[in-house]
Design an enzyme around this catalytic site. Sequence first.
Site, PDB file in Angstrom:
ATOM      1  N   PRO A 115       0.787  -1.242   0.000  1.00  4.93           N
ATOM      2  CG  PRO A 115       0.065  -0.899   2.199  1.00  4.93           C
ATOM      3  CD  PRO A 115       0.782  -1.886   1.318  1.00  4.93           C
ATOM      4  CB  CYS A 116       3.263   2.746  -2.381  1.00  3.65           C
ATOM      5  SG  CYS A 116       2.440   2.399  -3.936  1.00  3.65           S
ATOM      6  CG  HIS A 117      -2.809   3.482  -1.193  1.00  9.62           C
ATOM      7  ND1 HIS A 117      -2.535   2.159  -1.515  1.00  9.62           N
ATOM      8  CD2 HIS A 117      -3.707   3.455  -0.178  1.00  9.62           C
ATOM      9  CE1 HIS A 117      -3.261   1.378  -0.726  1.00  9.62           C
ATOM     10  NE2 HIS A 117      -3.970   2.130   0.098  1.00  9.62           N
TER      11      HIS A 117
END
Length: 153
Positions: A115-117
Amino acid sequence: MGILSLHSPLGDLTLFEEDDHIIALEWGWGDRQQPSALLIEAAQQVQDYFDGVRTLFDLPLNPHGSDFQKRAWSAISQIPYGTTQSYGDLAHKIGTKARAMGNACRTNPIPIIIPCHRVLSAQGNLTGYSGMGGLDSKAALIRLEGIAPQLPL
């Protein structure tokens, strides 16, 4: 290599499997669909995430990258659903600089699942997102998780 595409609120997504591990998630529809049990499970988990019923992915991952990138992606994977961390805080955890962490986010081959968001600037602003739709997609993903995005000034 297995390939399976699915529709999502952010557009079409394609999952890739190699040696019984998810190795990539890309925007767009794959040309040659080669589903497997793992890819079908991964697609279901991604759909459940978008439907708001999954907060944690449970999939074998093996993204291709350097040892540093794999450490960075592992740290990103530890950010809980509905929370965010700054590039600097994550960088500190693995003994690097914020810019290096940003580069690892930019090269993340399995966005959404890794989850780089959930990684934001030190001020809590949205910055860069390499997925289709850029910051709009990043904002949509964190909004889905109940976080009000702060757009850069």
